[in-house]
Design an enzyme around this catalytic site. Structure first.
Site, PDB file in Angstrom:
ATOM      1  N   CYS A   1      16.183  15.052 -19.102  1.00 58.98           N
ATOM      2  CA  CYS A   1      15.266  15.427 -20.177  1.00 58.98           C
ATOM      3  C   CYS A   1      15.975  16.257 -21.241  1.00 58.98           C
ATOM      4  CB  CYS A   1      14.084  16.208 -19.613  1.00 58.98           C
ATOM      5  SG  CYS A   1      12.983  15.217 -18.587  1.00 58.98           S
TER       6      CYS A   1
ATOM      7  N   CYS B   1      28.246  16.524 -28.476  1.00 53.64           N
ATOM      8  CA  CYS B   1      26.840  16.119 -28.380  1.00 53.64           C
ATOM      9  C   CYS B   1      25.991  17.330 -28.744  1.00 53.64           C
ATOM     10  CB  CYS B   1      26.515  15.578 -26.979  1.00 53.64           C
ATOM     11  SG  CYS B   1      26.788  16.767 -25.652  1.00 53.64           S
TER      12      CYS B   1
END
Length: 384
Positions: A189, A342
């Site tokens: 998540c 990222c």
């Protein structure tokens, strides 16, 4: 002395006492029951709240994390006033405020093979609210080896699933998933996102199953996997069967003790190339900024998903999502040092492993991701 309810508890649990399947006998059973919640995050929040409200007498919560602002979109145990506090302490305070008649045990530590049996020992049921595969396999094996029911839940974006794994009466998690997926194949998540209300739906279902198991009532999800999709509001069921070849609950088990689950799942503990582990394969935002300012040859590669570029971006970076990097190796400059990044560094570390396994040697990843870059170098970028 047999357990009893105080006058205040009679009033508090009156709606339970009116249900024939619960009644006074069932409420006393809940009062003398103990449940361990693994994870005080999205799923653990509604699970713990509903177990506490129901009067489960002893609730253990294990989590090594602290409350972060990004948690508050879904982790309803916590609030702005507890930012930076250990999640288990935030949870403990909230649960005791909700129900001062229960005991809450807070374990501010990782749930790992070396401590799992000791932590889980006092509890009748384990509710797995974790968000990673090593903990899921650990929880499963622990429950099989100790004969405890495992109330499983998982969420991602708009989808969730719930089951009860009880090897004495049906399949276990390994019967469904004998081997973990390759690292990076299934995002968490924190990498892929989750609808804020979804943990509430799935967590409430987990709490329901836990209460049914503790009371010994109804038909639980043993042998069934419940699938929920929030976009079309659909509930589906998959029948599960015990796998006779299961390595932990089968007739000839190979796993008879807890193992190194990070190594099993290929996450930090796997054998990397000799010099891959550690700081040598990381670069800080400060160091990267200095090298770019000096004009050094560096190929920046952003491995986030395309929609994340609307939030923040480094204009000079090449964009190759993590899921595509294996098929786009020919786009990388083998003569320059490659720096992957990222959001926070998790996906870039997975990309790093893919590149090193493919033979790339001049490759590093940005420690802390673009969020760290925003904090240390460019505060105009949002941290998300």
């Amino acid at each position: 002395m047999p357990p009893s309810l105080t006058p205040e508890e009679y009033q508090r649990y009156s709606r339970h006492l009116l249900i024939p399947d619960v009644g006074l006998h069932g409420q006393l059973k809940l009062k003398t029951s103990a449940a361990l919640v693994i994870g005080a995050g999205g799923l653990g929040s509604p699970v713990a709240l509903y177990l506490a409200a129901a009067g489960v007498g002893r609730i253990g919560i294990v989590d090594s994390d602290v409350v972060d602002a990004s948690n508050l979109q879904r982790q309803v145990l916590h609030g702005s006033s507890t930012l930076g506090a250990p999640k288990v302490e935030s949870a403990r305070a909230r649960l005791l405020d909700l129900n001062p008649h229960i005991q809450v045990d807070a374990y501010h530590q990782p749930f790992i093979s070396s401590n799992a049996q000791q932590i889980a020992s006092p509890y009748d049921v384990i509710i797995d609210c974790s968000d990673n595969f090593p903990t899921r396999y650990l929880s499963n094996d622990l429950c099989v080896l100790t004969g405890k029911p495992n109330i499983y839940g998982a969420i991602y974006r708009f989808d969730g699933q719930v089951s009860v794994f009880d090897a004495a009466h049906g399949p276990c998690y390994r019967c469904l998933f004998p081997e973990p997926p390759p690292p990076g194949l299934v995002p968490s998540c924190s990498d892929g996102g989750v609808l804020g209300v979804l943990p509430g739906v799935i967590g409430a279902l987990q709490a329901t199953e836990a209460i049914k198991v503790l009371l010994g009532i109804g038909e639980t999800l043993v042998g069934k996997l419940l699938l929920f999709n929030a976009l079309d509001m659909s509930f589906d069921f998959i029948k599960l069967r015990k796998n006779p070849q299961c390595k932990v609950c089968g007739p000839n088990p190979e796993v008879t003790t807890l193992i190194d689950y990070e190594a099993f799942c290929g996450i930090p503990g796997i054998e990397h190339p000799a010099n891959l582990a550690g700081a040598a394969w990381e670069i800080s935002p400060v160091e990267l900024s200095a090298r770019l300012q000096r004009g050094e040859r560096v190929q920046l590669v952003d491995v986030r998903e395309p929609h994340e570029l609307e939030i923040s971006r480094l204009p000079e970076a090449q964009r190759i999502p993590l899921g595509e990097i294996s098929s786009r190796l020919d786009e990388l400059d083998t003569h320059a040092e490659i720096v992957l990044f990222c959001r926070t560094g998790t996906r870039s570390q997975r990309a790093l492993e893919i590149l090193t396994n493919a033979g790339f040697s001049q490759v590093r990843h940005l420690k802390g991701g673009i969020n760290a870059w925003a904090r240390d170098i460019d505060p105009s970028l949002p941290v998300y």
